[in-house]
Scaffold this motif. Structure first.
Motif, mmCIF file in Angstrom:
data_model
loop_
_atom_site.group_PDB
_atom_site.id
_atom_site.type_symbol
_atom_site.label_atom_id
_atom_site.label_comp_id
_atom_site.label_asym_id
_atom_site.label_seq_id
_atom_site.Cartn_x
_atom_site.Cartn_y
_atom_site.Cartn_z
ATOM 1 N N HIS A 291 0.937 -1.371 0.197
ATOM 2 C CA HIS A 291 -0.013 0.037 -0.175
ATOM 3 C C HIS A 291 0.662 1.461 -0.094
ATOM 4 C CE1 HIS A 291 -3.797 -1.907 1.000
ATOM 5 N NE2 HIS A 291 -3.234 -2.972 1.665
ATOM 6 N N ALA A 292 0.375 2.132 -0.747
ATOM 7 C CA ALA A 292 1.342 3.565 -0.684
ATOM 8 C C ALA A 292 0.193 4.655 -0.701
ATOM 9 C CB ALA A 292 2.187 3.627 -1.792
ATOM 10 N N ARG A 293 0.693 5.761 -0.024
ATOM 11 C CA ARG A 293 -0.053 6.993 0.017
ATOM 12 C C ARG A 293 1.092 8.175 0.182
ATOM 13 N NH1 ARG A 293 -3.824 7.962 4.853
ATOM 14 N NH2 ARG A 293 -2.174 7.453 6.312
ATOM 15 N N ALA A 294 0.543 9.227 -0.687
ATOM 16 C CA ALA A 294 1.436 10.577 -0.844
ATOM 17 C C ALA A 294 1.307 11.258 0.412
ATOM 18 C CB ALA A 294 1.290 11.318 -2.151
ATOM 19 N N TYR A 295 2.228 12.212 0.832
ATOM 20 C CA TYR A 295 1.791 13.037 2.064
ATOM 21 C C TYR A 295 2.450 14.330 1.783
ATOM 22 C CZ TYR A 295 6.635 12.643 3.282
ATOM 23 O OH TYR A 295 8.155 12.736 3.467
ATOM 24 N N ALA A 296 1.909 15.178 2.511
ATOM 25 C CA ALA A 296 2.398 16.690 2.488
ATOM 26 C C ALA A 296 2.224 17.313 3.802
ATOM 27 C CB ALA A 296 2.014 17.563 1.235
ATOM 28 N N ARG A 297 3.163 18.244 4.262
ATOM 29 C CA ARG A 297 3.119 18.739 5.690
ATOM 30 C C ARG A 297 3.467 20.240 5.567
ATOM 31 N NH1 ARG A 297 6.833 19.480 9.436
ATOM 32 N NH2 ARG A 297 8.509 18.259 8.324
ATOM 33 N N ASN A 298 2.612 20.931 6.291
ATOM 34 C CA ASN A 298 3.053 22.450 6.558
ATOM 35 C C ASN A 298 3.138 22.848 8.122
ATOM 36 O OD1 ASN A 298 0.370 22.531 6.958
ATOM 37 N ND2 ASN A 298 -0.472 23.829 5.133
ATOM 38 N N ALA A 299 2.978 24.022 8.344
ATOM 39 C CA ALA A 299 3.116 24.395 9.668
ATOM 40 C C ALA A 299 1.646 24.151 10.483
ATOM 41 C CB ALA A 299 3.303 25.927 9.638
ATOM 42 N N VAL A 300 0.724 23.778 9.606
ATOM 43 C CA VAL A 300 -0.493 23.538 10.263
ATOM 44 C C VAL A 300 -0.884 22.134 10.733
ATOM 45 C CG1 VAL A 300 -3.148 23.650 9.816
ATOM 46 C CG2 VAL A 300 -1.748 25.418 9.069
ATOM 47 N N GLY A 301 -0.185 21.192 9.635
ATOM 48 C CA GLY A 301 -0.409 19.625 9.818
ATOM 49 C C GLY A 301 0.149 18.924 8.663
ATOM 50 N N ILE A 302 -0.261 17.667 8.758
ATOM 51 C CA ILE A 302 0.074 16.659 7.644
ATOM 52 C C ILE A 302 -1.155 16.258 6.846
ATOM 53 C CG2 ILE A 302 0.194 14.586 8.954
ATOM 54 C CD1 ILE A 302 2.705 13.771 7.439
ATOM 55 N N SER A 303 -1.266 16.191 5.596
ATOM 56 C CA SER A 303 -2.358 15.629 4.851
ATOM 57 C C SER A 303 -1.787 14.299 3.858
ATOM 58 C CB SER A 303 -2.824 16.410 3.878
ATOM 59 O OG SER A 303 -3.360 17.641 4.673
ATOM 60 N N TYR A 304 -2.630 13.389 3.727
ATOM 61 C CA TYR A 304 -2.318 12.161 3.132
ATOM 62 C C TYR A 304 -3.223 12.088 1.782
ATOM 63 C CZ TYR A 304 0.419 10.687 7.163
ATOM 64 O OH TYR A 304 1.362 10.519 8.244
ATOM 65 N N GLY A 305 -2.630 11.444 0.781
ATOM 66 C CA GLY A 305 -3.550 11.207 -0.508
ATOM 67 C C GLY A 305 -4.331 9.800 -0.479
ATOM 68 N N ASN A 306 -4.790 9.314 -1.509
ATOM 69 C CA ASN A 306 -5.715 8.294 -1.372
ATOM 70 C C ASN A 306 -4.510 7.157 -1.173
ATOM 71 O OD1 ASN A 306 -5.287 9.525 -4.098
ATOM 72 N ND2 ASN A 306 -5.894 7.556 -4.965
ATOM 73 N N ASP A 307 -5.030 5.973 -0.748
ATOM 74 C CA ASP A 307 -4.508 4.802 -0.431
ATOM 75 C C ASP A 307 -4.439 3.893 -1.836
ATOM 76 O OD1 ASP A 307 -3.200 2.533 1.556
ATOM 77 O OD2 ASP A 307 -4.380 1.579 0.070
ATOM 78 N N ILE A 308 -3.266 3.497 -2.392
ATOM 79 C CA ILE A 308 -3.253 2.876 -3.600
ATOM 80 C C ILE A 308 -2.525 1.480 -3.395
ATOM 81 C CG2 ILE A 308 -3.434 4.787 -5.162
ATOM 82 C CD1 ILE A 308 -0.393 4.145 -5.898
ATOM 83 N N THR A 309 -2.550 0.438 -4.258
ATOM 84 C CA THR A 309 -1.938 -0.774 -4.050
ATOM 85 C C THR A 309 -1.097 -1.014 -5.242
ATOM 86 O OG1 THR A 309 -3.753 -2.175 -4.818
ATOM 87 C CG2 THR A 309 -3.412 -1.697 -2.435
ATOM 88 N N PHE A 310 -0.105 -1.867 -5.002
ATOM 89 C CA PHE A 310 0.795 -2.440 -6.151
ATOM 90 C C PHE A 310 1.368 -3.708 -5.702
ATOM 91 C CE2 PHE A 310 3.621 0.562 -3.977
ATOM 92 C CZ PHE A 310 4.922 -0.336 -4.072
ATOM 93 N N THR A 311 1.639 -4.678 -6.611
ATOM 94 C CA THR A 311 2.348 -5.884 -6.246
ATOM 95 C C THR A 311 3.742 -5.971 -7.062
ATOM 96 O OG1 THR A 311 0.305 -6.884 -5.838
ATOM 97 C CG2 THR A 311 2.135 -8.188 -6.487
ATOM 98 N N THR A 312 4.943 -6.217 -6.420
ATOM 99 C CA THR A 312 6.211 -6.195 -6.930
ATOM 100 C C THR A 312 6.273 -7.406 -7.601
ATOM 101 O OG1 THR A 312 7.089 -7.174 -4.872
ATOM 102 C CG2 THR A 312 7.376 -4.587 -5.109
ATOM 103 N N GLN A 313 7.144 -7.283 -8.897
ATOM 104 C CA GLN A 313 7.075 -8.360 -9.783
ATOM 105 C C GLN A 313 7.924 -9.443 -8.982
ATOM 106 O OE1 GLN A 313 9.131 -6.966 -13.322
ATOM 107 N NE2 GLN A 313 7.584 -5.514 -13.792
ATOM 108 N N VAL A 314 7.443 -10.903 -9.692
ATOM 109 C CA VAL A 314 8.344 -12.019 -9.193
ATOM 110 C C VAL A 314 9.836 -12.122 -9.701
ATOM 111 C CG1 VAL A 314 8.062 -14.502 -9.226
ATOM 112 C CG2 VAL A 314 6.044 -13.172 -9.444
ATOM 113 N N ALA A 315 10.625 -12.279 -8.809
ATOM 114 C CA ALA A 315 12.071 -12.509 -9.095
ATOM 115 C C ALA A 315 12.368 -13.993 -9.757
ATOM 116 C CB ALA A 315 12.965 -12.306 -7.969
ATOM 117 N N GLY A 316 13.045 -13.902 -10.839
ATOM 118 C CA GLY A 316 13.249 -15.139 -11.532
ATOM 119 C C GLY A 316 14.778 -15.337 -11.764
ATOM 120 N N ILE A 317 15.329 -16.689 -11.379
ATOM 121 C CA ILE A 317 16.727 -16.819 -12.197
ATOM 122 C C ILE A 317 16.799 -16.900 -13.732
ATOM 123 C CG2 ILE A 317 18.633 -18.716 -11.951
ATOM 124 C CD1 ILE A 317 17.286 -19.660 -9.476
ATOM 125 N N PRO A 318 17.758 -15.887 -14.262
ATOM 126 C CA PRO A 318 17.807 -15.859 -15.670
ATOM 127 C C PRO A 318 18.177 -17.108 -16.317
ATOM 128 C CG PRO A 318 19.440 -14.548 -14.504
ATOM 129 C CD PRO A 318 18.527 -14.898 -13.618
#
Length: 745
Positions: free
Chosen positions: A424-451
Motif C-alpha cells: 500500500h502507498a500514500r502521498a503525504y505533504a506537511r506544512n505548519a498547520v499539519g500533515i495531509s495524506y493522499g488516497n491509498d493505492i496498492t501495487f504488487t512487486t514483480q516475481v524475481a526469477g533466475i535468468p
C-alpha cells in the motif's frame, strides 16, 4: 433587446441547420462515453489485435468544423487493436470521412491509422502519418488506395505535432470501367470543397465495393503512431461531412467546481463544450463578492480553446464569500457558465495532496504524488509512505521518502521492497498547520526469477515446482490450445510446453499468435510423467516480434519410437517432421479422433507414433474428424510425451501432407514463384481445368479463396503478414486437390 433577438434567431437557425446536417451524415462519432471505456463497448467491432482503443478526456476543435462533444479516443502503439464501425454503404457517388487528430509521436517510416474497408480483410483509402526525418516536432500525412505501402503519396507540407489538424478522406465510386479514386484533404478550408492535398497513386488496385465500414488502427509497436482522434464524421458530400453551417454563435460553457480552497487561494474549473463555430480567443474564471461576476471585473485567463480547464485564484481574503463563473469569448461574443460560490476559511489549513500511479519492479517501485495546494502555509515536507498494510503513514523513517519542492507533482523511488508482495502507498505533504495524506493505492512487486538465456538453460535447471526462472531470450510460439491454456514455444536450443492454469484463467493474459516471439516469460519448472512443463507466474510483455517461421526438425520414426533417450528428451515439445511415412491403420473408413493413437510406418519401423493429443485440431475433433489418409507423405507436428512414450501430434490438417494431396502418385505439378515471396506470388498449374485456389495459414485457417480458369494466376498475401501458408488447387472436374507450401517473408 435587438441583440437578444438576433442571438436567438441565429441559435434557432443553427439548430435547424445542424439537425439537417446530422440527418444527412452516415456516421457521427463524438466518443461521448465514460473516460477509459473501450470503444468496442459502444458500437465498434475489433477485427485485429487485443489491447483496447479507449476514450480519453477532452475534445479537439478546428475552426469551421462541427465541434465535438463528449470525449476523444486515444490511439497508441502499445495495444495494437484495430476496430471498425459500419455505416450504410452508398452504391454510387463519393464517400467522405472527416476526423480531427492531434499527433504526439510518429515514426520516420510511417504507418496508417484510419481507413475504409469491407469485410474484415480488404482495406482501402489508408491514411498514413510519418515523422519528418530532420525535425522531430513535425510530421506529414499521406494516402494509399490499395495495399502496396510503397505507393503511399505523402503531402509535401509539414504539420506540427501536439496541434489539432483536420483530415478528410474522399472515396469516389466509378461504377463504369474507370478505377475508383481516393483523395486526402489536409487542414482544408471548410466553407467549400477545394482541391485535394494528395490523390492516391495506385489507381490500378482492386476497387472496394461496397464501401460501408470505417476503421481505426493502432498497428505494431515498431512503426505505429500515438495520437488523439475526435469528431469522426462520414457522409456523402462535403457540407455534411464538415457538419458546420456557417452560423457563428457565442461559445457554450459550463462552470465547474471549486477545489483546493484555502484562506487565500482556490482552484475553479470550467468546460468549453462548443466553440460556436469560431476560435475561442479567451476563456477563464471571473470572480468577485457579488452574484454573476463578469469579465469587466476580476478574472483569471486560462490557456486553450475548448474542453476542461482550471484557473488558480490567488490573493483572496480569509473568511470571505466569493462568487465565480466560467467564461469563453469568440468573434460572436462572450458566454458565461452558471454562478457558483465558495467561502475561504479563516487561517491556513493542511496541504491538499493526492496519490498517483505506481510502476513496480522486482524490489523497487516508482510512485507519483501531487501537492495541488499548500493550504495557505509553505509546504515543509512531501513524499510517499508505504507498507504492507492499508493507509501507511510517516511514523517509520525507513518506509517513507522525502522529496524536494513544495507544490506540484513529484515521483518517489521506493527501494528495499520484497519481490512478489502486495504493498500500500500514500502521498503525504506537511506544512505548519499539519500533515495531509493522499488516497491509498496498492501495487504488487514483480516475481524475481533466475535468468535463463534460452530453453536449453531451462532444461538444465531443477524442476522442483517452486523455484522461479525467467526465460530472458526470445522464443517463438509454434502452437496453442485452450486446454490448460497450453502453449508450445521454441528457440534455437530447444522447445518447452507452457501449462498455465494458475489462476484458472491463466497467468498469461496477453494474446499471442502462431509465429509470435515472446521474451521474458517467468515461471516454475515441473515434470509430468517425464514431460518438462513451464508453469508461468506472471504476464510477459506483448509479442517482441511477429511472423516468425520455425522450420521443423527432421527426425526418424526409429528415434521417435525409442525409449526415453537423451536425444528424444532434447526434442520434447519441439516442432518436428517425419518424412515419407504412411498410416498403417488407414483403411478408407477409420477416422482420427480425440485422444486416439495410430500406427505409422517409415521404412521398416512401424509403431503407434501418431497421437491425437490436440483437442482443438481440425482433423481430430469429434465433429470434424477426418478419415485416416492412405499413401505416403510427410507429417509435421509437436513431440508429446505420455506414459513414457513419445508421439507426434499434428497441429492441423495442413501439417499432414497426405490430407492435402502433397506427394500423391498422380500429383499435378503446381509451380509457385517467387517462393519465398514478399506476399505477391504467381501460381502455375501444369494440367488445369476450371477449379479453385485456396490459401490456408499455418494453423489451417482459410485466408483466401479464388476460382480460376487459366494456368497462370496472381495473388497477394501482403495484408496477411509473414509466415508459412499452404496453397491448394482443387480440380472441379476430377474432385482431386494438390497443395504446395509458400513462405511469405
Amino acid at each position: 433587446m435587438k441583440k437578444t433577438i438576433t442571438f436567438f434567431t441565429s441559435l434557432i437557425v443553427m439548430i435547424i441547420m445542424g439537425t439537417t446536417v446530422n440527418a444527412q451524415a452516415l456516421l457521427i462519432e463524438h466518443f461521448d462515453y465514460p473516460i477509459g471505456d473501450s470503444l468496442t463497448a459502444h458500437g465498434w467491432t475489433a477485427h485485429s489485435g487485443t489491447g483496447p482503443i479507449s476514450t480519453v478526456s477532452g475534445n479537439l476543435s478546428y475552426t469551421g468544423y462541427c465541434t465535438p462533444i463528449g470525449q476523444s479516443a486515444g490511439i497508441s502503439s502499445a495495444a495494437g487493436q484495430d476496430i471498425n464501425h459500419a455505416f450504410t454503404a452508398p452504391s454510387s457517388g463519393s464517400i467522405y470521412a472527416a476526423i480531427l487528430i492531434n499527433v504526439t509521436n510518429a515514426t520516420v517510416t510511417g504507418d496508417y491509422f484510419f481507413h475504409f474497408m469491407t469485410g474484415t480483410t480488404t482495406f482501402v483509402g489508408r491514411l498514413f502519418i510519418k515523422k519528418d526525418a530532420t525535425d522531430a516536432t513535425k510530421f506529414t500525412a499521406g494516402v494509399l488506395k490499395g495495399s502496396t505501402v510503397a505507393s503511399t503519396v505523402y503531402s509535401p507540407t509539414l504539420l506540427s505535432m501536439n496541434t489539432t489538424h483536420l483530415m478528410v478522406l474522399k472515396y469516389t465510386i466509378n461504377s463504369g470501367a474507370g478505377d475508383d479514386v481516393v483523395s486526402l484533404f489536409v487542414d482544408p478550408a471548410t466553407a467549400a470543397e477545394g482541391t485535394p492535398t494528395v490523390v492516391a497513386a495506385d489507381v490500378a488496385s482492386t476497387d472496394l465495393s461496397p464501401v460501408g465500414i470505417i476503421a481505426l488502427r493502432q498497428g505494431s509497436a515498431s512503426v505505429a503512431s500515438s495520437l488523439i482522434v475526435d469528431g469522426l464524421r462520414v457522409a456523402t458530400n462535403w457540407a455534411d461531412v464538415i457538419g458546420f453551417n456557417g452560423v457563428v454563435t457565442a461559445p457554450v460553457i459550463t462552470t465547474g467546481s471549486a477545489t483546493g480552497i484555502t484562506s487565500t487561494t482556490a482552484i475553479c474549473g470550467g468546460n468549453v463544450t462548443a466553440d460556436g463555430g469560431a476560435v475561442v480567443s479567451a476563456r477563464g474564471i471571473c470572480y468577485g463578492a457579488t452574484v454573476n461576476p463578469d469579465i469587466t471585473g476580476t478574472k483569471v485567463i486560462a490557456t486553450g480553446t475548448t474542453g476542461v480547464f482550471t484557473s488558480n485564484l490567488i490573493t483572496l481574503t480569509a473568511g470571505t464569500l466569493y462568487h465565480y463563473r466560467a467564461f469563453a469569448t469568440n468573434s460572436a461574443g462572450t458566454s458565461y457558465g452558471a454562478d457558483s460560490s465558495f467561502t475561504t476559511p479563516i487561517g491556513a489549513v493542511a496541504p491538499v495532496v493526492s496519490t498517483g500511479t505506481a510502476i513496480p519492479a522486482t524490489t523497487t517501485a516508482s510512485v507519483a504524488g501531487n501537492v495541488s495546494n499548500d493550504g495557505g502555509s509553505a509546504v515543509l515536507a512531501r513524499g510517499i509512505c508505504w507498507a504492507i498494510t492499508a493507509n501507511p503513514d510517516t511514523s517509520l523513517t525507513s518506509t517513507h521518502t522525502s522529496e524536494t519542492g513544495t507544490t506540484g507533482s513529484f515521483i518517489s523511488n521506493l527501494t528495499g521492497l520484497t519481490a512478489s508482495t502486495l504493498y500500500h502507498a500514500r502521498a503525504y505533504a506537511r506544512n505548519a498547520v499539519g500533515i495531509s495524506y493522499g488516497n491509498d493505492i496498492t501495487f504488487t512487486t514483480q516475481v524475481a526469477g533466475i535468468p535463463c538465456a534460452n530453453i536449453a538453460a531451462l532444461y538444465a535447471k531443477t524442476a522442483d515446482g517452486t523455484t522461479v526462472y525467467e526465460l530472458t531470450g526470445e522464443a517463438v510460439l509454434t502452437y496453442k490450445q485452450a486446454y490448460g491454456n497450453q502453449k508450445w514455444i521454441q528457440d534455437a536450443s530447444g522447445a518447452i510446453m507452457i501449462y498455465d492454469v494458475v489462476p484458472a484463467s491463466g497467468s498469461i493474459t496477453n494474446v499471442y499468435n502462431i509465429g509470435d516471439g515472446i521474451t521474458g516469460i517467468k515461471g516454475k519448472l515441473a515434470k509430468y510423467f517425464g514431460l518438462l512443463e513451464f508453469l508461468p507466474v506472471a504476464n510477459p510483455a506483448l509479442a517482441t516480434s511477429t511472423g516468425n517461421v520455425v522450420v521443423p526438425t527432421v527426425i526418424t520414426a526409429a528415434e521417435l519410437s525409442s525409449a526415453d533417450t537423451t536425444t528424444m528428451y532434447a526434442h520434447q515439445s519441439k516442432l518436428i517432421k517425419l518424412a515419407g511415412v504412411n498410416f498403417t491403420d488407414a483403411n478408407g473408413v477409420l477416422k482420427f479422433g480425440t485422444s486416439k493413437k495410430f500406427r505409422m510406418t517409415q521404412g521398416t519401423t512401424t509403431d503407434s507414433l501418431f497421437y491425437c493429443n490436440f483437442f482443438d485440431a481440425d482433423y481430430a475433433a469429434t465433429a470434424t474428424a477426418m478419415v485416416i489418409p492412405s499413401g505416403s507423405g510427410d507429417v509435421i507436428g509437436i513431440v508429446v510425451l505420455t506414459k513414457g512414450n513419445y508421439y507426434i501430434t499434428s497441429r492441423s490438417k495442413t501439417d499432414i501432407s497426405l490430407l492435402n494431396g502433397i506427394n500423391e502418385l498422380e500429383a499435378n505439378k503446381i509451380g509457385i514463384y517467387p517462393n519465398p515471396s514478399n506476399g505477391k506470388f504467381t501460381v502455375n498449374i501444369e494440367k488445369y481445368n476450371n477449379g479453385e485456389i485456396r490459401v490456408y495459414s499455418l494453423v489451417g485457417s482459410l485466408v483466401m479463396t479464388q476460382t480460376i480458369n487459366k494456368a497462370s494466376n496472381e495473388f497477394d498475401l501482403s495484408a496477411y503478414g509473414k509466415g508459412m501458408y499452404f496453397v491448394q488447387y482443387s480440380d472441379l472436374k476430377s474432385g482431386k486437390s494438390w497443395t504446395e507450401k509458400l513462405i511469405v517473408k
